[in-house]
Scaffold this motif. Structure first.
Motif, PDB file in Angstrom:
ATOM      1  N   SER A  40      29.548 -50.954   7.260  1.00  0.00           N
ATOM      2  CA  SER A  40      30.852 -50.306   7.187  1.00  0.00           C
ATOM      3  C   SER A  40      30.674 -48.794   7.244  1.00  0.00           C
ATOM      4  N   TYR A  41      31.789 -48.096   7.472  1.00  0.00           N
ATOM      5  CA  TYR A  41      31.773 -46.636   7.474  1.00  0.00           C
ATOM      6  C   TYR A  41      33.159 -46.125   7.111  1.00  0.00           C
ATOM      7  N   GLU A  42      33.199 -44.898   6.614  1.00  0.00           N
ATOM      8  CA  GLU A  42      34.435 -44.245   6.157  1.00  0.00           C
ATOM      9  C   GLU A  42      34.272 -42.751   6.310  1.00  0.00           C
ATOM     10  N   PRO A  43      35.367 -42.008   6.492  1.00  0.00           N
ATOM     11  CA  PRO A  43      35.256 -40.544   6.448  1.00  0.00           C
ATOM     12  C   PRO A  43      34.742 -40.115   5.070  1.00  0.00           C
ATOM     13  N   LYS A  90      36.762 -48.966  -2.195  1.00  0.00           N
ATOM     14  CA  LYS A  90      37.145 -47.723  -2.880  1.00  0.00           C
ATOM     15  C   LYS A  90      36.165 -47.324  -3.984  1.00  0.00           C
ATOM     16  N   PRO A  91      35.702 -48.278  -4.825  1.00  0.00           N
ATOM     17  CA  PRO A  91      34.747 -47.868  -5.870  1.00  0.00           C
ATOM     18  C   PRO A  91      33.442 -47.309  -5.287  1.00  0.00           C
ATOM     19  N   VAL A  92      32.977 -47.878  -4.180  1.00  0.00           N
ATOM     20  CA  VAL A  92      31.740 -47.412  -3.560  1.00  0.00           C
ATOM     21  C   VAL A  92      31.940 -46.008  -2.995  1.00  0.00           C
ATOM     22  N   LYS A  93      33.068 -45.795  -2.315  1.00  0.00           N
ATOM     23  CA  LYS A  93      33.341 -44.467  -1.752  1.00  0.00           C
ATOM     24  C   LYS A  93      33.464 -43.432  -2.879  1.00  0.00           C
ATOM     25  N   ARG A  94      34.126 -43.803  -3.958  1.00  0.00           N
ATOM     26  CA  ARG A  94      34.289 -42.894  -5.096  1.00  0.00           C
ATOM     27  C   ARG A  94      32.922 -42.531  -5.689  1.00  0.00           C
ATOM     28  N   LYS A  95      32.036 -43.520  -5.837  1.00  0.00           N
ATOM     29  CA  LYS A  95      30.704 -43.257  -6.391  1.00  0.00           C
ATOM     30  C   LYS A  95      29.892 -42.354  -5.461  1.00  0.00           C
ATOM     31  N   LEU A  96      30.007 -42.573  -4.150  1.00  0.00           N
ATOM     32  CA  LEU A  96      29.307 -41.713  -3.197  1.00  0.00           C
ATOM     33  C   LEU A  96      29.827 -40.281  -3.289  1.00  0.00           C
ATOM     34  N   ALA A  97      31.147 -40.142  -3.358  1.00  0.00           N
ATOM     35  CA  ALA A  97      31.759 -38.811  -3.402  1.00  0.00           C
ATOM     36  C   ALA A  97      31.361 -38.051  -4.663  1.00  0.00           C
ATOM     37  N   LYS A  98      31.265 -38.746  -5.792  1.00  0.00           N
ATOM     38  CA  LYS A  98      30.939 -38.090  -7.059  1.00  0.00           C
ATOM     39  C   LYS A  98      29.435 -37.944  -7.278  1.00  0.00           C
ATOM     40  N   GLY A  99      28.629 -38.552  -6.411  1.00  0.00           N
ATOM     41  CA  GLY A  99      27.189 -38.443  -6.559  1.00  0.00           C
ATOM     42  C   GLY A  99      26.590 -39.484  -7.480  1.00  0.00           C
ATOM     43  N   PRO A 143      36.224 -72.170  19.683  1.00  0.00           N
ATOM     44  CA  PRO A 143      36.161 -70.714  19.756  1.00  0.00           C
ATOM     45  C   PRO A 143      34.786 -70.214  19.335  1.00  0.00           C
ATOM     46  N   LYS A 144      34.291 -69.215  20.094  1.00  0.00           N
ATOM     47  CA  LYS A 144      32.981 -68.661  19.808  1.00  0.00           C
ATOM     48  C   LYS A 144      33.068 -67.731  18.617  1.00  0.00           C
ATOM     49  N   LYS A 145      31.922 -67.524  17.978  1.00  0.00           N
ATOM     50  CA  LYS A 145      31.861 -66.622  16.841  1.00  0.00           C
ATOM     51  C   LYS A 145      32.199 -65.216  17.334  1.00  0.00           C
ATOM     52  N   THR A 146      33.138 -64.574  16.675  1.00  0.00           N
ATOM     53  CA  THR A 146      33.563 -63.256  17.108  1.00  0.00           C
ATOM     54  C   THR A 146      32.513 -62.219  16.771  1.00  0.00           C
ATOM     55  N   ALA A 147      32.585 -61.096  17.464  1.00  0.00           N
ATOM     56  CA  ALA A 147      31.649 -60.014  17.237  1.00  0.00           C
ATOM     57  C   ALA A 147      31.841 -59.455  15.832  1.00  0.00           C
ATOM     58  N   ARG A 148      30.795 -58.896  15.327  1.00  0.00           N
ATOM     59  CA  ARG A 148      30.822 -58.351  13.974  1.00  0.00           C
ATOM     60  C   ARG A 148      31.827 -57.203  13.895  1.00  0.00           C
ATOM     61  N   VAL A 149      32.664 -57.219  12.870  1.00  0.00           N
ATOM     62  CA  VAL A 149      33.690 -56.202  12.678  1.00  0.00           C
ATOM     63  C   VAL A 149      33.300 -55.347  11.479  1.00  0.00           C
ATOM     64  N   HIS A 150      33.420 -54.037  11.636  1.00  0.00           N
ATOM     65  CA  HIS A 150      33.126 -53.138  10.531  1.00  0.00           C
ATOM     66  C   HIS A 150      34.364 -52.984   9.653  1.00  0.00           C
ATOM     67  N   HIS A 151      34.157 -53.130   8.379  1.00  0.00           N
ATOM     68  CA  HIS A 151      35.235 -52.969   7.417  1.00  0.00           C
ATOM     69  C   HIS A 151      35.057 -51.628   6.715  1.00  0.00           C
ATOM     70  N   PRO A 152      36.131 -51.068   6.192  1.00  0.00           N
ATOM     71  CA  PRO A 152      35.976 -49.814   5.445  1.00  0.00           C
ATOM     72  C   PRO A 152      35.191 -50.051   4.158  1.00  0.00           C
ATOM     73  N   LEU A 153      34.605 -48.975   3.658  1.00  0.00           N
ATOM     74  CA  LEU A 153      33.901 -49.063   2.374  1.00  0.00           C
ATOM     75  C   LEU A 153      34.906 -49.404   1.280  1.00  0.00           C
ATOM     76  N   ALA A 155      32.437 -35.650   8.669  1.00  0.00           N
ATOM     77  CA  ALA A 155      31.275 -36.466   8.299  1.00  0.00           C
ATOM     78  C   ALA A 155      31.723 -37.880   7.974  1.00  0.00           C
ATOM     79  N   LEU A 156      30.778 -38.803   8.031  1.00  0.00           N
ATOM     80  CA  LEU A 156      31.058 -40.212   7.758  1.00  0.00           C
ATOM     81  C   LEU A 156      30.026 -40.767   6.782  1.00  0.00           C
ATOM     82  N   TYR A 157      30.512 -41.512   5.787  1.00  0.00           N
ATOM     83  CA  TYR A 157      29.620 -42.317   4.966  1.00  0.00           C
ATOM     84  C   TYR A 157      29.374 -43.598   5.760  1.00  0.00           C
TER      85      TYR A 157
END
Length: 189
Positions: free
Chosen positions: A163-166, A82-91, A70-80, A176-178
């Motif tokens: 990765s990306y998240e709302p 939770k701690p990273v999203k929380r830190k972004l949201a709080k600044g 099997p060939k290497k699959t295409a890159r898959v984006h994972h969600p951010l 908007a998306l992070y």
């Protein structure tokens, strides 16, 4: 006189959508129904089953090459995470750049977004904010709000984005998306 052109399946679908928004003239309903019904695809011809001799694999009997690894699959984006999203949201974790795509058509926004992400990637930025807008005209989601996440799976975007998240409400919420950019090769954390 012009030669009659056969409609493709995409043309038939588009015509069906247009035709459903109008009222047919009396006696013309049969012609409309013809465009709404998809044409059946031709069935592949059935081949006779080969006789498999002892010691031969099924692939050899059909004359096919052995299956490849099997060939290497295409890159898959994972969600951010939770701690990273929380830190972004709080600044507590800086949003290093932002782009606002409000009022742009999709073709224009695609080019701007790709150029923005490529520059941010080249500069070694890690977290950016992409503002698409909520686009709630007539109760539907906005075109860019739907399109941007789909663009992220295209080859030109795939290698730039990790990765990306709302985004959180204070950064635009659903409009908007992070986006976490991948690290350029050879760059250490």
């Amino acid at each position: 006189m012009a030669k009659a052109k056969k409609l493709t399946s995409e043309d038939r679908i588009l015509w069906g959508k247009v035709a459903r928004t109008t009222r047919p003239l009396p006696g013309r309903m049969d012609e409309l129904a013809e465009f709404e019904e998809p044409k059946p695809e031709p069935q592949p011809e059935k081949l006779p089953m080969p006789v498999i001799k002892e010691g031969k694999s099924l692939a050899e009997a059909f004359g096919a090459a052995p299956p490849e690894a099997p060939k290497k699959t295409a890159r898959v984006h994972h969600p951010l995470e939770k701690p990273v999203k929380r830190k972004l949201a709080k600044g507590h974790l800086a949003i290093e750049a932002r782009i606002d795509l409000h009022g742009m058509i999709q073709s224009e926004a695609h080019g701007f977004l790709l150029h923005f992400l490529m520059r941010a990637y080249d500069r070694g930025l890690r977290h950016v904010l992409v503002i698409t807008g909520k686009g709630t005209s007539l109760g539907s989601d906005g075109a860019l709000k739907r399109a941007v996440p789909l663009w992220f799976s295209l080859p030109e975007f795939r290698m730039l984005i990790s990765s990306y998240e709302p985004a959180a409400r204070n950064h635009g919420g659903d409009g908007a998306l992070y986006v976490r950019l991948s690290r350029p090769r050879g760059m250490t954390p």
